[in-house]
Design a protein around this motif. Structure first.
Motif, PDB file in Angstrom:
ATOM      1  N   CYS A 118     -16.983  51.192  33.684  1.00 19.03           N
ATOM      2  CA  CYS A 118     -16.184  50.374  32.711  1.00 19.03           C
ATOM      3  C   CYS A 118     -14.889  50.209  33.571  1.00 19.03           C
ATOM      4  CB  CYS A 118     -15.938  51.225  31.465  1.00 19.03           C
ATOM      5  SG  CYS A 118     -17.465  51.764  30.466  1.00 19.03           S
ATOM      6  N   LEU A 213     -19.434  47.434  32.791  1.00 19.96           N
ATOM      7  CA  LEU A 213     -18.569  46.452  31.562  1.00 19.96           C
ATOM      8  C   LEU A 213     -17.359  46.254  32.283  1.00 19.96           C
ATOM      9  CD1 LEU A 213     -18.261  45.757  28.721  1.00 19.96           C
ATOM     10  CD2 LEU A 213     -17.002  47.743  28.421  1.00 19.96           C
ATOM     11  N   LEU A 215     -14.007  45.115  30.748  1.00 23.34           N
ATOM     12  CA  LEU A 215     -13.226  44.670  29.507  1.00 23.34           C
ATOM     13  C   LEU A 215     -11.869  43.998  29.904  1.00 23.34           C
ATOM     14  CD1 LEU A 215     -13.241  45.187  26.427  1.00 23.34           C
ATOM     15  CD2 LEU A 215     -12.469  47.416  26.913  1.00 23.34           C
ATOM     16  N   THR A 239     -21.755  43.270  31.870  1.00 25.74           N
ATOM     17  CA  THR A 239     -21.337  42.951  30.820  1.00 25.74           C
ATOM     18  C   THR A 239     -19.989  42.287  30.834  1.00 25.74           C
ATOM     19  OG1 THR A 239     -23.352  43.861  29.597  1.00 25.74           O
ATOM     20  CG2 THR A 239     -21.187  43.107  28.059  1.00 25.74           C
ATOM     21  N   THR A 241     -16.559  41.533  28.365  1.00 23.17           N
ATOM     22  CA  THR A 241     -15.949  41.540  27.067  1.00 23.17           C
ATOM     23  C   THR A 241     -14.341  41.166  27.159  1.00 23.17           C
ATOM     24  OG1 THR A 241     -17.807  42.862  26.326  1.00 23.17           O
ATOM     25  CG2 THR A 241     -15.636  42.666  24.771  1.00 23.17           C
ATOM     26  N   GLN A 242     -13.962  40.220  26.412  1.00 21.59           N
ATOM     27  CA  GLN A 242     -12.761  39.727  26.404  1.00 21.59           C
ATOM     28  C   GLN A 242     -12.098  39.796  25.065  1.00 21.59           C
ATOM     29  OE1 GLN A 242     -11.328  36.027  28.447  1.00 21.59           O
ATOM     30  NE2 GLN A 242     -13.598  35.914  29.536  1.00 21.59           N
ATOM     31  N   LEU A 243     -10.892  40.643  24.786  1.00 22.81           N
ATOM     32  CA  LEU A 243     -10.355  41.042  23.874  1.00 22.81           C
ATOM     33  C   LEU A 243      -9.175  39.830  23.299  1.00 22.81           C
ATOM     34  CD1 LEU A 243     -10.070  44.597  23.851  1.00 22.81           C
ATOM     35  CD2 LEU A 243     -11.902  43.174  22.867  1.00 22.81           C
ATOM     36  N   ALA A 261     -15.277  48.878  22.482  1.00 21.75           N
ATOM     37  CA  ALA A 261     -16.163  48.341  23.276  1.00 21.75           C
ATOM     38  C   ALA A 261     -16.648  49.438  24.211  1.00 21.75           C
ATOM     39  CB  ALA A 261     -15.182  47.445  24.289  1.00 21.75           C
TER      40      ALA A 261
END
Length: 273
Positions: A118, A213, A215, A239, A241-243, A261
């Motif tokens: 991650c 991941l 992030l 993968t 992922t955007q916050l 996440a």
């Protein structure tokens, strides 16, 4: 928890529970001029929900002895030695900023020892501006102010601030100042120089076998999301992922989003542990 790593004492926060190497292990790696405390919420949750936790203080940071290490490769070697000292054969690696490069290099060097990777607030290459490098060497307080401003999406973080009177930006500043007080070495400059010089990211990403991941904070000015997309293409099982409403200080600005996440991703890949 204190461990002997390469002849020096290394500190790991274990999330408020005694570390159990028989559990799936999640290792948290902080960024430049930080320590284990940036992961306070995430590590406690992981430790009380099925994971053994090791939130490390890299050498020269927080409670770990020694000088700050000069290269990302050296930090990865140190991290593998720490896993050996803790009796951990396979781990979930979670790294923020500089720590994400350490996690990446570790996963590339020893892919069989990584259950999942991650990378939080990451980029490759992770170049540092000449002005910031110079300030970190000659005007550390100015460098702290620069990074603190650029790492947050705004002056007030809502609704992530836990309560009235809590100022996210001030907390980040005080942590970086504490690192300076504890270690007279130029920790900030050493960290930034290591990030700036790291050039093995592509090879490391291609060697990673574990699911990964990325992030990212949508408003990150230090490591903009677009600067991580090259890694995403190189990692075989990635993968992204955007916050929202979030800069580089993801754990401070969106602690619950980061926790959801990370825990969801690691839990989904528990069978790989």
């Amino acid at each position: 928890m204190l461990l002997d790593v390469q002849g020096r004492q290394a500190y790991c926060y274990t999330g408020g529970k005694a570390f159990d190497a028989a559990l799936p292990t999640a290792v948290f790696i902080h960024g430049a001029q930080n320590d284990h405390s940036v992961w306070a919420l995430q590590t406690r949750y992981f430790a009380h929900h099925g994971f053994g936790v090791l939130a490390v203080d890299l050498p020269g940071h927080g409670r770990s002895e020694g000088e700050p290490l000069a290269t990302v490769e050296g930090m990865a070697d140190w991290l593998l030695a720490l896993l050996d000292a803790a009796g951990v054969q396979r781990a979930f690696l979670v790294g923020h900023s500089m720590g994400s490069l350490v996690a990446l290099e570790t996963a590339g060097r020893a892919p069989q020892r990584v259950a999942a990777l991650c990378m939080v607030g990451t980029a490759y290459p992770m170049k540092v501006s000449g002005a910031l490098l110079d300030a970190s060497l000659h005007e550390e307080h100015r460098a702290i102010d620069m990074v603190n401003i650029w790492s947050h999406s705004g002056m007030a973080q809502k609704p992530s601030s836990p309560g009235p009177g809590f100022f996210v930006m001030s907390g980040s500043r005080r942590l970086m100042e504490r690192i300076s007080r504890r270690n007279p070495a130029k920790v900030f400059h050493a960290d930034f120089s290591a990030c700036n010089a790291y050039s093995n990211g592509e090879s490391a990403a291609q060697a990673v076998q574990a699911p990964a991941l990325l992030l990212l904070g949508k408003s990150d000015m230090m490591t903009p999301p677009k600067a991580a997309m090259g890694l995403g293409k190189l990692l075989a099982h990635c993968t992204v992922t955007q916050l929202d409403d979030c800069g580089h200080a993801l754990m401070a600005e969106q602690p619950d989003g980061v926790l959801d996440a990370l825990y969801g991703f690691c839990k989904a890949n528990m069978a790989a542990a």
